[in-house]
Design a protein around this motif. Structure first.
Motif, PDB file in Angstrom:
ATOM      1  N   GLN A  10       0.829  -1.203   0.000  1.00 55.23           N
ATOM      2  CA  GLN A  10       0.000   0.000   0.000  1.00 55.23           C
ATOM      3  C   GLN A  10       0.866   1.256   0.000  1.00 55.23           C
ATOM      4  O   GLN A  10       2.104   1.195   0.073  1.00 55.23           O
ATOM      5  CB  GLN A  10      -0.924  -0.015   1.211  1.00 55.23           C
ATOM      6  CG  GLN A  10      -1.901  -1.179   1.221  1.00 55.23           C
ATOM      7  CD  GLN A  10      -2.805  -1.158   2.437  1.00 55.23           C
ATOM      8  OE1 GLN A  10      -2.694  -0.287   3.290  1.00 55.23           O
ATOM      9  NE2 GLN A  10      -3.706  -2.123   2.497  1.00 55.23           N
ATOM     10  N   GLU A  43      -4.637  -6.886  -6.387  1.00 60.74           N
ATOM     11  CA  GLU A  43      -4.650  -5.520  -5.849  1.00 60.74           C
ATOM     12  C   GLU A  43      -3.253  -4.931  -6.001  1.00 60.74           C
ATOM     13  O   GLU A  43      -2.325  -5.304  -5.292  1.00 60.74           O
ATOM     14  CB  GLU A  43      -5.064  -5.531  -4.372  1.00 60.74           C
ATOM     15  CG  GLU A  43      -5.162  -4.148  -3.776  1.00 60.74           C
ATOM     16  CD  GLU A  43      -5.589  -4.175  -2.317  1.00 60.74           C
ATOM     17  OE1 GLU A  43      -5.533  -3.116  -1.669  1.00 60.74           O
ATOM     18  OE2 GLU A  43      -5.966  -5.259  -1.834  1.00 60.74           O
ATOM     19  N   ASN A  45      -2.612  -1.565  -5.904  1.00 61.16           N
ATOM     20  CA  ASN A  45      -2.487  -0.351  -5.083  1.00 61.16           C
ATOM     21  C   ASN A  45      -1.841   0.809  -5.831  1.00 61.16           C
ATOM     22  O   ASN A  45      -0.940   1.475  -5.324  1.00 61.16           O
ATOM     23  CB  ASN A  45      -1.714  -0.669  -3.808  1.00 61.16           C
ATOM     24  CG  ASN A  45      -2.565  -1.398  -2.795  1.00 61.16           C
ATOM     25  OD1 ASN A  45      -3.671  -0.975  -2.466  1.00 61.16           O
ATOM     26  ND2 ASN A  45      -2.063  -2.529  -2.306  1.00 61.16           N
ATOM     27  N   TYR A 100     -12.475  -0.384  -5.567  1.00 61.18           N
ATOM     28  CA  TYR A 100     -12.307  -0.207  -4.118  1.00 61.18           C
ATOM     29  C   TYR A 100     -13.149   0.976  -3.664  1.00 61.18           C
ATOM     30  O   TYR A 100     -13.118   2.056  -4.255  1.00 61.18           O
ATOM     31  CB  TYR A 100     -10.830   0.028  -3.785  1.00 61.18           C
ATOM     32  CG  TYR A 100     -10.569   0.340  -2.334  1.00 61.18           C
ATOM     33  CD1 TYR A 100     -10.423  -0.675  -1.392  1.00 61.18           C
ATOM     34  CD2 TYR A 100     -10.478   1.660  -1.899  1.00 61.18           C
ATOM     35  CE1 TYR A 100     -10.177  -0.388  -0.061  1.00 61.18           C
ATOM     36  CE2 TYR A 100     -10.236   1.962  -0.565  1.00 61.18           C
ATOM     37  CZ  TYR A 100     -10.100   0.931   0.351  1.00 61.18           C
ATOM     38  OH  TYR A 100      -9.870   1.213   1.679  1.00 61.18           O
ATOM     39  N   GLU A 101     -13.912   0.768  -2.593  1.00 63.19           N
ATOM     40  CA  GLU A 101     -14.761   1.845  -2.070  1.00 63.19           C
ATOM     41  C   GLU A 101     -14.832   1.727  -0.554  1.00 63.19           C
ATOM     42  O   GLU A 101     -15.149   0.668  -0.009  1.00 63.19           O
ATOM     43  CB  GLU A 101     -16.157   1.762  -2.678  1.00 63.19           C
ATOM     44  CG  GLU A 101     -17.033   2.968  -2.366  1.00 63.19           C
ATOM     45  CD  GLU A 101     -18.336   2.940  -3.135  1.00 63.19           C
ATOM     46  OE1 GLU A 101     -18.991   3.998  -3.211  1.00 63.19           O
ATOM     47  OE2 GLU A 101     -18.710   1.863  -3.653  1.00 63.19           O
ATOM     48  N   SER A 102     -14.500   2.821   0.106  1.00 61.43           N
ATOM     49  CA  SER A 102     -14.545   2.869   1.569  1.00 61.43           C
ATOM     50  C   SER A 102     -14.982   4.260   1.988  1.00 61.43           C
ATOM     51  O   SER A 102     -14.242   5.241   1.831  1.00 61.43           O
ATOM     52  CB  SER A 102     -13.162   2.549   2.151  1.00 61.43           C
ATOM     53  OG  SER A 102     -13.175   2.657   3.560  1.00 61.43           O
ATOM     54  N   ASP A 110      -7.437  -2.334  -8.424  1.00 55.77           N
ATOM     55  CA  ASP A 110      -7.356  -3.756  -8.771  1.00 55.77           C
ATOM     56  C   ASP A 110      -7.379  -3.871 -10.290  1.00 55.77           C
ATOM     57  O   ASP A 110      -8.302  -3.354 -10.944  1.00 55.77           O
ATOM     58  CB  ASP A 110      -8.522  -4.536  -8.165  1.00 55.77           C
ATOM     59  CG  ASP A 110      -8.542  -4.448  -6.641  1.00 55.77           C
ATOM     60  OD1 ASP A 110      -7.505  -4.075  -6.074  1.00 55.77           O
ATOM     61  OD2 ASP A 110      -9.586  -4.740  -6.047  1.00 55.77           O
ATOM     62  N   HIS A 132     -18.670  -8.621  -3.703  1.00 56.85           N
ATOM     63  CA  HIS A 132     -17.525  -8.088  -2.978  1.00 56.85           C
ATOM     64  C   HIS A 132     -16.583  -9.221  -2.610  1.00 56.85           C
ATOM     65  O   HIS A 132     -16.992 -10.231  -2.031  1.00 56.85           O
ATOM     66  CB  HIS A 132     -17.970  -7.365  -1.705  1.00 56.85           C
ATOM     67  CG  HIS A 132     -18.731  -6.101  -1.974  1.00 56.85           C
ATOM     68  ND1 HIS A 132     -18.144  -4.856  -1.951  1.00 56.85           N
ATOM     69  CD2 HIS A 132     -20.030  -5.892  -2.308  1.00 56.85           C
ATOM     70  CE1 HIS A 132     -19.063  -3.929  -2.235  1.00 56.85           C
ATOM     71  NE2 HIS A 132     -20.211  -4.546  -2.456  1.00 56.85           N
ATOM     72  N   GLN A 136     -14.394  -4.079   1.289  1.00 51.83           N
ATOM     73  CA  GLN A 136     -14.290  -2.869   0.459  1.00 51.83           C
ATOM     74  C   GLN A 136     -13.980  -3.149  -1.009  1.00 51.83           C
ATOM     75  O   GLN A 136     -14.190  -2.294  -1.862  1.00 51.83           O
ATOM     76  CB  GLN A 136     -13.185  -1.947   1.025  1.00 51.83           C
ATOM     77  CG  GLN A 136     -13.568  -1.307   2.336  1.00 51.83           C
ATOM     78  CD  GLN A 136     -12.582  -1.656   3.450  1.00 51.83           C
ATOM     79  OE1 GLN A 136     -11.709  -2.479   3.272  1.00 51.83           O
ATOM     80  NE2 GLN A 136     -12.769  -1.049   4.595  1.00 51.83           N
ATOM     81  N   HIS A 137     -13.461  -4.334  -1.313  1.00 52.58           N
ATOM     82  CA  HIS A 137     -13.033  -4.632  -2.682  1.00 52.58           C
ATOM     83  C   HIS A 137     -14.136  -5.343  -3.460  1.00 52.58           C
ATOM     84  O   HIS A 137     -14.740  -6.293  -2.964  1.00 52.58           O
ATOM     85  CB  HIS A 137     -11.772  -5.495  -2.668  1.00 52.58           C
ATOM     86  CG  HIS A 137     -10.547  -4.745  -2.266  1.00 52.58           C
ATOM     87  ND1 HIS A 137      -9.719  -4.126  -3.180  1.00 52.58           N
ATOM     88  CD2 HIS A 137     -10.014  -4.507  -1.034  1.00 52.58           C
ATOM     89  CE1 HIS A 137      -8.723  -3.539  -2.526  1.00 52.58           C
ATOM     90  NE2 HIS A 137      -8.881  -3.762  -1.233  1.00 52.58           N
TER      91      HIS A 137
END
Length: 345
Positions: A10, A43, A45, A100-102, A110, A132, A136-137
């Motif tokens: 990350q 992922e 990042n 990705y959503e948070s 991704d 999902h 979050q992914h």
């Protein structure tokens, strides 16, 4: 097909650790032959962005958001191995791009990479909003067209002279059909082992079944039990329907046990019918596909095909001596389709 599942560090990771990750991944990819198909997914990042026309060779320009430094690593990897970033090739709504959503944060980190020379094989690549992978992914999927070559089946061919030897043994003392058939089975199987050999029958463990562990087996067993219990509820009604249809079908069948037809018409005949011809036997042998499991006698159909006209003569000889038996027609449900339809019996 080579598939790599990756997870990049990350944004908070050190530059040294990030360089080690990308160097290790590049080392693995260098071992893959260029002629082989390759997919890299996971992922990563990084944000590849859609504002750089210089990298249109590996990116379709339909990415979400702006690029960053970590996204440049993804782009460099794709350029080094001539790959395309699949989920940037197709114009999609943002909900099919955001992986990705948070909270208020949404991004596309991704990716799925594929050989550029096989770009025409990519039919679609998108995010499925409702599925999902983690909290979050979201799930990223790619649709590919992959040609699968079928394994050529081995063709049974006898060596010169073997055919005559087997026929001489099969032609010996043709008196009783059952006795001759048992002898023919032994002769054919023995000759097959001598000429073509015999497989070891060894079962390779842990080959393509590594995922079939105790947990998976337990869940499948529970599913089968639940399905079986549900079938019991309707079993009595199903049997009643089958019996009623069978009764209707029996009414349509002739009452004579030894009811036979003359070739060429539908008139009943209580006398002998014409002998089976060579053309009929050859036609039936051609219909049967090679490589199929043999019947109770364990003699594959390829043997009879290899015996040629002599084998046809044997079939006709058996038919001549298998007369006089009585037969009866019965309705048997095929266990599929509508049970009240006569076509399913």
């Amino acid at each position: 097909m080579n598939i790599f599942s990756v997870y990049a560090l990350q944004a908070g990771g050190t530059d040294e650790a990030k360089e080690q990750f990308w160097a290790a991944l590049q080392e693995k990819l260098e071992k893959v032959d260029e002629s082989e198909r390759c997919i890299i997914g996971g992922e990563m990042n990084g944000h590849v962005g859609s504002d750089n026309d210089a990298i249109s060779r590996i990116r379709g320009g339909n990415a979400y958001g702006n690029g960053d430094e970590d996204g440049e690593k993804v782009i460099d990897l794709a350029l080094s191995f001539d790959m395309v970033i699949g989920n940037t090739l197709f114009r999609k709504r943002n909900e099919h791009l955001i992986a990705y959503e948070s909270g208020d944060r949404a991004s596309q980190i991704d990716f799925l990479l594929y050989r550029r020379r096989n770009i025409r094989k990519i039919k679609n690549c998108k995010v499925i909003p409702g599925d999902h992978v983690t909290e979050q992914h979201r799930l990223v999927v790619i649709d590919l067209t992959i040609a699968v070559s079928q394994k050529q089946k081995r063709k049974l061919q006898l060596r010169e002279g073997e055919n005559d030897r087997i026929l001489r043994e099969l032609s010996h003392d043709r008196v009783d059909v059952n006795t001759w058939w048992n002898d023919a089975k032994s002769i054919t199987l023995r000759a097959g082992k001598e000429i073509f050999g015999e497989s070891s029958g060894k079962v390779w463990e842990n080959k393509e079944i590594w995922w079939f562990n105790e947990e998976v087996q337990g869940k499948m067993s529970a599913k089968k039990k639940a399905k079986k219990n549900g079938k019991k509820v309707n079993k009595m009604k199903t049997e009643q329907h089958i019996n009623s249809v069978a009764r209707e079908l029996r009414k349509q069948l002739p009452s004579q046990k030894n009811y036979r037809y003359l070739r060429g018409n539908e008139e009943s005949n209580d006398q002998e019918i014409a002998e089976i011809t060579r053309e009929e036997v050859n036609a039936e042998l051609e219909k049967i596909k090679n490589g199929k499991a043999p019947g109770p006698d364990d003699i594959p159909v390829e043997v009879w095909k290899a015996l040629g006209e002599e084998g046809v003569d044997m079939f006709r000889w058996i038919d001549k001596r298998d007369t006089g038996k009585q037969y009866q027609k019965n309705a048997i449900f095929k266990e599929k389709g509508y049970i009240q339809s006569c076509e399913n019996y």
